[in-house]
Motif scaffolding. Sequence first.
Motif, PDB file in Angstrom:
ATOM      1  N   LEU A  35       0.830  -1.199   0.000  1.00 35.79           N
ATOM      2  CA  LEU A  35       0.000   0.000   0.000  1.00 35.79           C
ATOM      3  C   LEU A  35       0.864   1.249   0.000  1.00 35.79           C
ATOM      4  CD1 LEU A  35      -2.793   1.308   0.284  1.00 35.79           C
ATOM      5  CD2 LEU A  35      -2.570   1.066   2.727  1.00 35.79           C
TER       6      LEU A  35
ATOM      7  N   ARG B 193      11.631  -2.783   3.334  1.00 37.70           N
ATOM      8  CA  ARG B 193      11.969  -3.577   4.520  1.00 37.70           C
ATOM      9  C   ARG B 193      10.779  -3.616   5.471  1.00 37.70           C
ATOM     10  NH1 ARG B 193      16.690  -1.006   7.384  1.00 37.70           N
ATOM     11  NH2 ARG B 193      16.177  -2.632   8.866  1.00 37.70           N
ATOM     12  N   LEU B 194       9.895  -2.632   5.301  1.00 40.50           N
ATOM     13  CA  LEU B 194       8.753  -2.536   6.211  1.00 40.50           C
ATOM     14  C   LEU B 194       7.521  -3.155   5.562  1.00 40.50           C
ATOM     15  CD1 LEU B 194       9.425   1.133   7.098  1.00 40.50           C
ATOM     16  CD2 LEU B 194       9.888  -0.822   8.537  1.00 40.50           C
ATOM     17  N   LYS B 195       6.533  -3.412   6.404  1.00 37.88           N
ATOM     18  CA  LYS B 195       5.342  -4.075   5.880  1.00 37.88           C
ATOM     19  C   LYS B 195       4.089  -3.254   6.152  1.00 37.88           C
ATOM     20  CE  LYS B 195       6.965  -8.764   6.052  1.00 37.88           C
ATOM     21  NZ  LYS B 195       7.224  -9.850   6.951  1.00 37.88           N
TER      22      LYS B 195
ATOM     23  N   ILE C 178       5.780 -15.664   2.712  1.00 36.46           N
ATOM     24  CA  ILE C 178       6.669 -16.693   3.264  1.00 36.46           C
ATOM     25  C   ILE C 178       6.709 -17.913   2.350  1.00 36.46           C
ATOM     26  CG2 ILE C 178       7.023 -18.235   5.221  1.00 36.46           C
ATOM     27  CD1 ILE C 178       5.771 -16.009   6.945  1.00 36.46           C
TER      28      ILE C 178
END
Lengths: 347, 292
Positions: free
Chosen positions: A68, A125-127, A202
């Motif tokens: 997003l 790196r962030l979600k 994953i």
Amino acid sequence: MNHTYKKIPMPIRYLINTALIALLLYAGNAVISSGITNRAQSSLVLQVGIYIILAVSLNIVTGYLGQLPLGHAGFMAVGAYTCGIFWKSAAGSALPAPAAIVIGLVLAGIMAAIFGVIIGVPALRLKGDYLAIITLGFGEIIRILIINLSGITGGTPGLMNIPKRSSFLVVYLAVAISCIAIHMVMKSRHGRAILSIRENEIAAESCGIHITYYKVFAFALSAFFAGIAGGLYAGYQGLLTPSGFDFMTSINILVMVVLGGMGSMAGSVIAATVLTSLPLALQSLNTFRMVIYSVLLVIIMIFKPSGLMGTYDFSLSHLLEKLLNIRQPRENSPAQTADKKAGKRNG
Amino acid sequence: MLFLSQLINGLQLGSIYALVALGYSMVYGIIMLLNFAHGDIIMMGGYFALVTYAASSNPLLAVVATIVGCVVLAVAIEKVAYKPLRQAPRISLLITAIGISLFLQNAAQLIWTANSRAFPSTSIIPSITFKVGGLSISLSVLVTIAVSVASMVALTFLVQKTKMGKAMRAVSEDTEAAQLMGININSTITFTFVIGSFLAGIGSVLYCCRYPVVNPTLGSLLGLKAFVAAVLGGIGSIPGAVVGGFAIGLAEVLFTSIGLSAWTDAMVFAVLIIMLLIKPTGFMGRSMTEKV
């Protein structure tokens, strides 16, 4: 039993789509040049084209990658200023106009893609929401940079006297090429890798897909086309101001993608067309139009949270196949559903 | 001396950001929604204060009307727009919040026009200046800091010591498990919105006293910065929002005072980005590990 289901062979599919693209171009050109449309309407067509590219490019990251980002206007700004500055400096030189247009737009795309990589590497790196916030921050930083680097960008009053090079033909071709290119990438193995990240990060990683590489790749691809849209915007407006690339612009593009259905290119195209034309269509309601727009947005989200089209994508060849087979009683074979995706979409 | 006065200045701004950030953080903690409409509720609060004061010239009534107005508005938004989307994908909820934000801005523009209006700040907090040593502190600064700190202490008490606070913490921990324990999810969420918008109402009055101009876009920048503060502190964490608010307020005053006022907003975002890269969950956020 598959023999009963008639299929359109591959080269003919391409031919059909090429013919359709050419036909639409011819029809559009005829309508524009015949003078039936007034100025507002023909400039609306250009605007719709620009927003289609923006929505379809954001759809790569939002719909296909499942992230997003809230800073799409930042990439658009990078492209717009790159292209604007290039066209301005090329205006006096001997460079022929078509070459200048192509070089300017490609340059805009590449510059935006470079920014996409620069921003993508740390941001990805962030979600989830953190990614949204960090891209929002980057978008705002780009805008403030543009305001403060007034020597290059013209600052708050803006970059003026950009040659107006975004004609109907240029915008139309850019839209068609962008849509086809994005469609083809998404149908390739790279596209499937991106989709698998959306489905389960994953699981995708344990299947050997390089998550970071594909995330940055999707991000850069999205930024590239946003940059091209920005370049077209520069040639459409002739004047660039930093306030045109604020947070609300990013939100507008995101709204188009979500409303059309995330992961559906046809949805993005339709939503971009409708939402861009809506303010003009509601012009008679004047002051109420933005209120109506926002209320509509909330109502659609409440009653159809997955967007208007969901993940459904339109395929002309597939539609024709259905028509061809309409007379015969159809048996649902697995082979035929697997073939569903083979059709090409057209802008 | 200059440093000290700037510090107090920063504390004033920071306490307002902290109040607003608390609203963001609590709502995020409980329904995982980035409530973009929060800043616009504050803007509406500014107009409520303005209109009530113009009608009654009673400062106390204006403050009360602002707080009540913000609470009613936020609860109405929650019931009408957010509640039907409890099971929907989170991005739909986010777009709804954006839609509400747009709606409030445009509705305000329709009712009160786009022109900025002067806020009667000196009538709500009299402009008295105290001199302590060589330092002059205005009453509004003291009131802002005192009211904010008092609200935060009250909020901490509410969340940590009361039954409702326990329910709020339980819902934000695990909604389904909380439901199984007999907690009414809907009333807990509504209560969270009440608290968040109550603080927003207070923040609204204090913010308008500092920058005495009200216009329909007042909420967007304040909202964005408070939101940054909430993320900086670790979104979903109450002490984090307070720390983040003060950090952003102080940083902003610092950047302005060293002559970088044109870059202040960029710096605020840069601080956020650097912070998120070093510690992705903010100062006090819980880190979540994904289980397969």
